[in-house]
Design a protein around this motif. Structure first.
Motif, PDB file in Angstrom:
ATOM      1  N   ALA A   1       0.827  -1.204   0.000  1.00 36.28           N
ATOM      2  CA  ALA A   1       0.000   0.000   0.000  1.00 36.28           C
ATOM      3  C   ALA A   1       0.864   1.256   0.000  1.00 36.28           C
ATOM      4  O   ALA A   1       0.573   2.241  -0.697  1.00 36.28           O
ATOM      5  CB  ALA A   1      -0.935  -0.003   1.208  1.00 36.28           C
ATOM      6  N   ALA A   2       1.939   1.250   0.787  1.00 31.49           N
ATOM      7  CA  ALA A   2       2.826   2.412   0.845  1.00 31.49           C
ATOM      8  C   ALA A   2       3.453   2.692  -0.512  1.00 31.49           C
ATOM      9  O   ALA A   2       3.576   3.860  -0.933  1.00 31.49           O
ATOM     10  CB  ALA A   2       3.909   2.180   1.898  1.00 31.49           C
ATOM     11  N   ALA A   3       3.847   1.641  -1.206  1.00 28.56           N
ATOM     12  CA  ALA A   3       4.437   1.815  -2.531  1.00 28.56           C
ATOM     13  C   ALA A   3       3.423   2.388  -3.521  1.00 28.56           C
ATOM     14  O   ALA A   3       3.749   3.242  -4.349  1.00 28.56           O
ATOM     15  CB  ALA A   3       4.981   0.481  -3.039  1.00 28.56           C
ATOM     16  N   VAL A   4       2.176   1.915  -3.415  1.00 25.98           N
ATOM     17  CA  VAL A   4       1.114   2.431  -4.294  1.00 25.98           C
ATOM     18  C   VAL A   4       0.851   3.900  -4.001  1.00 25.98           C
ATOM     19  O   VAL A   4       0.687   4.714  -4.919  1.00 25.98           O
ATOM     20  CB  VAL A   4      -0.164   1.587  -4.135  1.00 25.98           C
ATOM     21  CG1 VAL A   4      -1.322   2.220  -4.901  1.00 25.98           C
ATOM     22  CG2 VAL A   4       0.059   0.163  -4.618  1.00 25.98           C
ATOM     23  N   TYR A   5       0.824   4.258  -2.725  1.00 30.11           N
ATOM     24  CA  TYR A   5       0.600   5.664  -2.361  1.00 30.11           C
ATOM     25  C   TYR A   5       1.756   6.544  -2.827  1.00 30.11           C
ATOM     26  O   TYR A   5       1.547   7.685  -3.266  1.00 30.11           O
ATOM     27  CB  TYR A   5       0.408   5.801  -0.856  1.00 30.11           C
ATOM     28  CG  TYR A   5      -1.040   5.723  -0.432  1.00 30.11           C
ATOM     29  CD1 TYR A   5      -1.941   6.717  -0.803  1.00 30.11           C
ATOM     30  CD2 TYR A   5      -1.511   4.663   0.326  1.00 30.11           C
ATOM     31  CE1 TYR A   5      -3.266   6.657  -0.430  1.00 30.11           C
ATOM     32  CE2 TYR A   5      -2.839   4.582   0.708  1.00 30.11           C
ATOM     33  CZ  TYR A   5      -3.720   5.592   0.327  1.00 30.11           C
ATOM     34  OH  TYR A   5      -5.033   5.521   0.686  1.00 30.11           O
ATOM     35  N   TYR A   6       2.968   6.042  -2.737  1.00 28.36           N
ATOM     36  CA  TYR A   6       4.107   6.799  -3.261  1.00 28.36           C
ATOM     37  C   TYR A   6       3.882   7.113  -4.737  1.00 28.36           C
ATOM     38  O   TYR A   6       4.067   8.253  -5.191  1.00 28.36           O
ATOM     39  CB  TYR A   6       5.405   6.023  -3.082  1.00 28.36           C
ATOM     40  CG  TYR A   6       6.581   6.705  -3.754  1.00 28.36           C
ATOM     41  CD1 TYR A   6       7.326   7.663  -3.082  1.00 28.36           C
ATOM     42  CD2 TYR A   6       6.900   6.413  -5.083  1.00 28.36           C
ATOM     43  CE1 TYR A   6       8.376   8.316  -3.712  1.00 28.36           C
ATOM     44  CE2 TYR A   6       7.949   7.053  -5.720  1.00 28.36           C
ATOM     45  CZ  TYR A   6       8.687   8.008  -5.032  1.00 28.36           C
ATOM     46  OH  TYR A   6       9.706   8.658  -5.676  1.00 28.36           O
ATOM     47  N   GLN A   7       3.467   6.092  -5.497  1.00 31.96           N
ATOM     48  CA  GLN A   7       3.255   6.295  -6.921  1.00 31.96           C
ATOM     49  C   GLN A   7       2.106   7.260  -7.177  1.00 31.96           C
ATOM     50  O   GLN A   7       2.151   8.060  -8.116  1.00 31.96           O
ATOM     51  CB  GLN A   7       2.964   4.947  -7.599  1.00 31.96           C
ATOM     52  CG  GLN A   7       3.098   4.986  -9.103  1.00 31.96           C
ATOM     53  CD  GLN A   7       4.540   5.179  -9.527  1.00 31.96           C
ATOM     54  OE1 GLN A   7       5.409   4.413  -9.152  1.00 31.96           O
ATOM     55  NE2 GLN A   7       4.792   6.232 -10.304  1.00 31.96           N
ATOM     56  N   GLN A   8       1.089   7.203  -6.350  1.00 36.76           N
ATOM     57  CA  GLN A   8      -0.057   8.105  -6.507  1.00 36.76           C
ATOM     58  C   GLN A   8       0.368   9.562  -6.420  1.00 36.76           C
ATOM     59  O   GLN A   8      -0.071  10.394  -7.210  1.00 36.76           O
ATOM     60  CB  GLN A   8      -1.097   7.811  -5.424  1.00 36.76           C
ATOM     61  CG  GLN A   8      -2.290   8.766  -5.441  1.00 36.76           C
ATOM     62  CD  GLN A   8      -3.330   8.394  -4.398  1.00 36.76           C
ATOM     63  OE1 GLN A   8      -3.611   7.221  -4.194  1.00 36.76           O
ATOM     64  NE2 GLN A   8      -3.892   9.382  -3.728  1.00 36.76           N
ATOM     65  N   ILE A   9       1.233   9.876  -5.459  1.00 36.63           N
ATOM     66  CA  ILE A   9       1.657  11.255  -5.278  1.00 36.63           C
ATOM     67  C   ILE A   9       2.746  11.630  -6.282  1.00 36.63           C
ATOM     68  O   ILE A   9       2.756  12.732  -6.837  1.00 36.63           O
ATOM     69  CB  ILE A   9       2.174  11.482  -3.840  1.00 36.63           C
ATOM     70  CG1 ILE A   9       1.109  11.042  -2.819  1.00 36.63           C
ATOM     71  CG2 ILE A   9       2.541  12.936  -3.624  1.00 36.63           C
ATOM     72  CD1 ILE A   9      -0.248  11.681  -2.996  1.00 36.63           C
ATOM     73  N   ALA A  10       3.662  10.699  -6.541  1.00 35.65           N
ATOM     74  CA  ALA A  10       4.752  10.978  -7.487  1.00 35.65           C
ATOM     75  C   ALA A  10       4.231  11.111  -8.914  1.00 35.65           C
ATOM     76  O   ALA A  10       4.789  11.853  -9.722  1.00 35.65           O
ATOM     77  CB  ALA A  10       5.813   9.881  -7.412  1.00 35.65           C
ATOM     78  N   GLY A  11       3.175  10.382  -9.233  1.00 32.30           N
ATOM     79  CA  GLY A  11       2.608  10.446 -10.570  1.00 32.30           C
ATOM     80  C   GLY A  11       3.511   9.809 -11.607  1.00 32.30           C
ATOM     81  O   GLY A  11       3.968   8.677 -11.455  1.00 32.30           O
ATOM     82  N   THR A  12       3.797  10.532 -12.656  1.00 30.99           N
ATOM     83  CA  THR A  12       4.662  10.061 -13.734  1.00 30.99           C
ATOM     84  C   THR A  12       5.840  11.033 -13.867  1.00 30.99           C
ATOM     85  O   THR A  12       5.829  12.106 -13.259  1.00 30.99           O
ATOM     86  CB  THR A  12       3.902  10.004 -15.075  1.00 30.99           C
ATOM     87  OG1 THR A  12       3.712  11.349 -15.550  1.00 30.99           O
ATOM     88  CG2 THR A  12       2.541   9.332 -14.910  1.00 30.99           C
ATOM     89  N   PRO A  13       6.847  10.712 -14.663  1.00 31.91           N
ATOM     90  CA  PRO A  13       7.947  11.674 -14.851  1.00 31.91           C
ATOM     91  C   PRO A  13       7.481  13.010 -15.433  1.00 31.91           C
ATOM     92  O   PRO A  13       8.125  14.041 -15.224  1.00 31.91           O
ATOM     93  CB  PRO A  13       8.880  10.940 -15.831  1.00 31.91           C
ATOM     94  CG  PRO A  13       8.630   9.495 -15.568  1.00 31.91           C
ATOM     95  CD  PRO A  13       7.158   9.405 -15.273  1.00 31.91           C
ATOM     96  N   GLU A  14       6.347  12.992 -16.142  1.00 35.12           N
ATOM     97  CA  GLU A  14       5.862  14.223 -16.787  1.00 35.12           C
ATOM     98  C   GLU A  14       5.010  15.088 -15.863  1.00 35.12           C
ATOM     99  O   GLU A  14       4.989  16.314 -15.989  1.00 35.12           O
ATOM    100  CB  GLU A  14       5.043  13.884 -18.031  1.00 35.12           C
ATOM    101  CG  GLU A  14       5.825  13.211 -19.153  1.00 35.12           C
ATOM    102  CD  GLU A  14       6.054  11.733 -18.912  1.00 35.12           C
ATOM    103  OE1 GLU A  14       7.005  11.179 -19.481  1.00 35.12           O
ATOM    104  OE2 GLU A  14       5.286  11.124 -18.130  1.00 35.12           O
ATOM    105  N   PHE A  15       4.289  14.486 -14.930  1.00 39.29           N
ATOM    106  CA  PHE A  15       3.385  15.253 -14.067  1.00 39.29           C
ATOM    107  C   PHE A  15       3.126  14.491 -12.777  1.00 39.29           C
ATOM    108  O   PHE A  15       3.127  13.259 -12.753  1.00 39.29           O
ATOM    109  CB  PHE A  15       2.059  15.559 -14.785  1.00 39.29           C
ATOM    110  CG  PHE A  15       1.483  14.406 -15.533  1.00 39.29           C
ATOM    111  CD1 PHE A  15       0.770  13.403 -14.887  1.00 39.29           C
ATOM    112  CD2 PHE A  15       1.667  14.292 -16.902  1.00 39.29           C
ATOM    113  CE1 PHE A  15       0.251  12.321 -15.578  1.00 39.29           C
ATOM    114  CE2 PHE A  15       1.152  13.207 -17.607  1.00 39.29           C
ATOM    115  CZ  PHE A  15       0.444  12.221 -16.943  1.00 39.29           C
ATOM    116  N   GLY A  16       2.899  15.234 -11.713  1.00 37.41           N
ATOM    117  CA  GLY A  16       2.678  14.642 -10.403  1.00 37.41           C
ATOM    118  C   GLY A  16       1.219  14.381 -10.117  1.00 37.41           C
ATOM    119  O   GLY A  16       0.323  14.823 -10.840  1.00 37.41           O
TER     120      GLY A  16
END
Length: 393
Positions: A198-213
């Motif tokens: 879950a923590a890894a998924v939440y990290y990705q949610q906030i980090a987004g993609t290299p183009e946009f957060g």
């Protein structure tokens, strides 16, 4: 002061014009908007400040909406909306959780009177999550000569058709959702704790993609392993994944408050032939529903195409098949308007966005493979690219 608005002034002007037109059709002089998505839609305001009274007033006689909230939120409204300074109003802190009878809605009422609305016909969001019985009682008391009418969903029904600029945000939110699913699946191994996934998924949610957060969502990550995958809205535990299990995960990609939901079932280990077949039946029905989408069709007709496919295999889905999405704030991302369900005769139009939640939660098994999409001129466009299939890890 810099105003980093997500849309240009013409976009906001078109939204306000559409709302005022509908107000005129309903003979509403003033519209009091308590719902954060609708406030954001008309002003651009975005802050987690709606736990205290907050209101946007749209008056037919006034060029811009007026924003009203707690005094300390003024700086965010100055930076995050296009509104002129005089249309950003506040109330003192003693009105927050007052035990002396002070009501922030008296301040709202005074501003309505200032704009000439003492005897006006006033629309309010009676079914809104952020319009309490106390709020309504205080406004009625403070404006005894006004006529209050239920204008719930007035703005929501306008929001249901997304502009080209909004669809850009929805597509970007979909890309974040794809990245979240991938991150979660990549983390899934026997012995890994659910909370670490879950923590890894939440990290990705906030980090987004290299183009946009990305940003926070309107609810939370849904995550259920083993028997808990039978529930529709589970959250993670600190248990470790066993060598063989089924995991249900629904993620919420968010871009500039526009939210796209996406769910998948993942098997850690090897699925049984019967469960693999069950997943294929679910995907077949999902695709049948999607293939029926086109402008002019009703929500009910889309649900029927899905249900007919499912029925050929002896299954039936009790819950609605889907709901519209766009701007999302807690506690829900659905726009509370149309539903992909039997009897809903809302006609599909290009620009509408739905989460086709083709999940089956039965007593002994479940499968959740979903597809967010937007209606196009000739059919549908998926808002995510994660393959529609059972994921085996």
């Amino acid at each position: 002061m810099k105003k980093p608005l997500p849309f240009d002034q013409a976009e906001f002007a078109a939204r306000l014009a559409a709302v005022k037109k509908e107000m005129s059709n309903r003979e509403i002089d003033f519209l009091l908007l308590s719902e954060p998505p609708n406030q954001n839609y008309l002003t651009g305001y975005d802050s987690l400040s709606f736990y205290t009274p907050q209101m946007v007033i749209v008056a037919l006689s006034h060029d811009e909406p007026l924003w009203i909230a707690r005094f300390m939120e003024r700086s965010q409204a100055m930076m995050g909306t296009y509104l002129a300074d005089e249309n950003i109003r506040t109330y003192p802190d003693e009105y927050v959780n007052s035990h002396t009878g002070l009501s922030a809605y008296d301040v709202v009422a005074d501003i309505v009177k200032e704009l000439g609305g003492e005897t006006a016909r006033i629309g309010v969001e009676m079914g809104g999550y952020y319009y309490s019985a106390r709020a309504h009682a205080d406004l009625v008391r403070a404006l005894p000569l006004a006529t209050f009418v239920d204008a719930d969903l007035l703005v929501n029904w306008i929001r249901i058709v997304k502009s080209p600029a909004e669809l850009v945000c929805m597509r970007q939110a979909g890309r974040i959702a794809d990245a979240m699913i991938k991150r979660g699946v990549d983390m899934m191994e026997p012995g890994v704790r659910e909370c670490d996934i879950a923590a890894a998924v939440y990290y990705q949610q906030i980090a987004g993609t290299p183009e946009f957060g990305g940003s926070y969502d309107s609810s939370c990550l849904f995550f259920g392993a083993g028997e808990r995958a039978l529930a529709p809205h589970p959250t993670w535990t600190d248990e470790r994944l066993p060598a063989s299990t089924t995991v249900y995960m629904e993620v919420h990609g968010v871009r500039l408050r526009y939210q796209v939901n996406l769910a998948r079932t993942i098997v850690v280990g090897k699925p049984s032939p019967a469960y693999q077949k069950f997943s294929e039946i679910a995907v077949e029905a999902l695709n049948a529903g999607l293939d029926s989408v086109r402008p002019g069709r009703t929500c009910s007709e889309v649900q029927a195409a899905y249900a007919q496919s499912l029925a050929r295999h002896g299954y039936k889905k009790e819950a609605r098949l889907g709901y519209p999405q766009g701007i999302g704030y807690p506690p829900a991302s659905a726009e509370r308007t149309a539903s992909l369900r039997k009897g809903d005769n809302t006609v599909l139009q290009p620009g509408m966005c739905f989460h086709m939640m083709a999940a089956l939660w039965l007593e002994d098994k479940s499968i959740c493979i979903t597809q967010p999409f937007t209606v196009t001129e000739s059919g549908y466009e998926p808002l995510t690219s994660t393959p529609r299939a059972l994921i085996v890890k």
